[in-house]
Structures are given as structure tokens and as C-alpha cells.
Design a protein around this motif. Structure first.
Motif, PDB file in Angstrom:
ATOM      1  N   THR A 209       1.914   6.053  -8.558  1.00  0.00           N
ATOM      2  CA  THR A 209       1.364   7.293  -8.003  1.00  0.00           C
ATOM      3  C   THR A 209      -0.163   7.333  -8.033  1.00  0.00           C
TER       4      THR A 209
ATOM      5  N   ALA B 239       6.913   5.479  -0.787  1.00  0.00           N
ATOM      6  CA  ALA B 239       5.961   5.341  -1.894  1.00  0.00           C
ATOM      7  C   ALA B 239       6.399   4.218  -2.833  1.00  0.00           C
TER       8      ALA B 239
ATOM      9  N   GLU C  84       6.995  10.141   1.359  1.00  0.00           N
ATOM     10  CA  GLU C  84       7.176   9.697  -0.021  1.00  0.00           C
ATOM     11  C   GLU C  84       8.363   8.753  -0.153  1.00  0.00           C
TER      12      GLU C  84
END
Length: 220
Positions: free
Chosen positions: A28, A95, A92
Motif C-alpha cells: 500500500t 493493487a 484496487e
């Protein structure tokens, strides 16, 4: 009617960052490309993207991009020379594996905490489990295959989908594309800036395959 060529999924890992150089787990944490990483993507872009190239914008029906700046910046650098940015979605779902308590650590530092740790078996404490990562990647694969089926069987869209993402994510994606368990990813190495071509064998959407790995890698 002529048979439509088989659809493809192109996967590109983002360019070099300071943490990809050092080997720190970057989930992240939203760090930029290095200056060298940007330059390498820009130098390779005309070889990879353009009319008649590996990734022809006319063949792209959509692009899925991780929201982290290292991936988003790679995407824009790859396409800026062709004059327009293709339709894309920041999601996401693409991600990197969320490393939780292991974010920013080297593998050697993680091994000091847990000598037997393997991300492929244990996931990440405070982050994503193996089951969560599998489910997330399977979700994006289902979205890609929906485009592919609609193109091949109904003549909708155009041929290709592109994903710009991360190292562990891409290795998991390759494993799940082939309907293999997650730890098949241990057999795959994808360099920063490397290009993967995923497709199908025998003109059958039921036979997913790897066509190429680490095309035009930007690491020397």
C-alpha cells in the motif's frame, strides 16, 4: 465469416522504484518510480505500444490499472507517445498484495520474525491472506474473461485487455489464469517493466495459456 483471432491479456509490471531495487515489500505504500525507472519505461514504450506493436491501442478494449502511482505513472508513460490514453479503470482489484505487518520489510527481516514464513502459504499478518488474495485475483480474471467471451463469441469490443500492476499480484494472476494453486507463482519471475502475454491454446477459451513472459523487460 472469418474466425476472430484469439483474445489476449497483456500484463505489465510497473517500472523501477527505490523499494523494488532494495527488495522491500511494497504493498500500500505509494512510492514513485525512480528517475531511471521513468526513463526505462519511456525508452521501451515505442517498442511495446503503438500500431503493429505488441500492444496496439486499436486492439485494446479496456485497461485495468492499480491506483498506486508507480503503476498509474507507468501506464501514462507507456501511452503518451501515441497521443491518447486508452479507456482505463483504476481499481484496487489490481493493487499489490497487502503486506500488513510486513509492509516495507526485506525478506531477511521477515525471516527474523518468522523463519518458516512463506507468503504463498501464510499470507501476511495484518494484511491479506492467501484466500483473500486468490479471491481478489479471481475477480479480475473473471472480468477479463467476460470481455474475452463477449469479443470471441459475440463480436463485441476489441481483442485485448491490459493490466498494469505489481510483482506479487502478477505472479498470482499468472497462477490463477492457468487455474493453478497460488504457490505456482513461486515458479514465475517478472522483472520491473516486464510484459506478460496471457492467452488461450487451440482456439479455445477453455484452455488458458502463457504466450510470453518478461518481454521487453526494462531491467538490465
Amino acid at each position: 465469416m472469418a474466425t476472430r483471432p484469439m483474445p489476449r491479456l497483456w500484463v505489465i509490471r510497473h517500472g523501477e522504484t527505490e523499494w523494488s531495487i532494495s527488495g522491500r515489500h511494497t504493498g500500500t505504500t505509494d512510492i514513485p518510480l525512480t528517475a531511471r525507472g521513468e526513463r526505462q519505461v519511456l525508452e521501451k514504450a515505442p517498442e511495446i505500444v503503438g500500431p503493429g506493436k505488441l500492444i496496439d491501442p486499436d486492439n485494446l478494449c479496456t485497461v485495468f490499472v492499480s491506483p498506486r502511482q508507480r503503476a498509474h505513472r507507468t501506464f501514462h508513460l507507456l501511452f503518451q507517445h501515441v497521443g491518447s490514453i486508452p479507456h482505463h479503470t483504476l481499481t484496487e482489484d489490481c493493487a499489490e498484495w497487502r503486506y500488513g505487518d510486513y509492509e516495507g520489510l526485506l525478506s531477511s527481516e521477515i525471516k527474523e520474525k518468522d523463519p518458516n514464513w512463506s507468503i504463498w502459504k501464510d499470507g501476511c499478518p495484518g494484511g491479506e491472506s492467501v484466500e483473500q488474495m486468490t479471491a481478489r485475483v479471481d475477480k479480475i480474471i473473471a472480468a477479463v474473461r467476460k470481455y474475452h467471451h463477449e469479443y470471441k463469441e459475440q463480436g463485441l469490443h476489441t481483442r485485448d485487455v491490459l493490466i498494469i500492476a505489481h510483482g506479487h499480484f502478477s505472479r498470482v494472476l499468472i497462477a490463477r489464469w492457468l487455474d493453478m494453486p497460488l504457490d505456482f507463482g513461486t515458479k514465475v519471475n517478472l522483472s520491473t517493466g516486464g510484459v506478460v502475454a496471457l492467452a488461450y491454446n487451440h482456439d479455445s477459451l477453455a484452455e488458458p495459456s502463457i504466450n510470453a513472459l518478461n518481454l521487453h523487460t526494462t531491467v538490465v
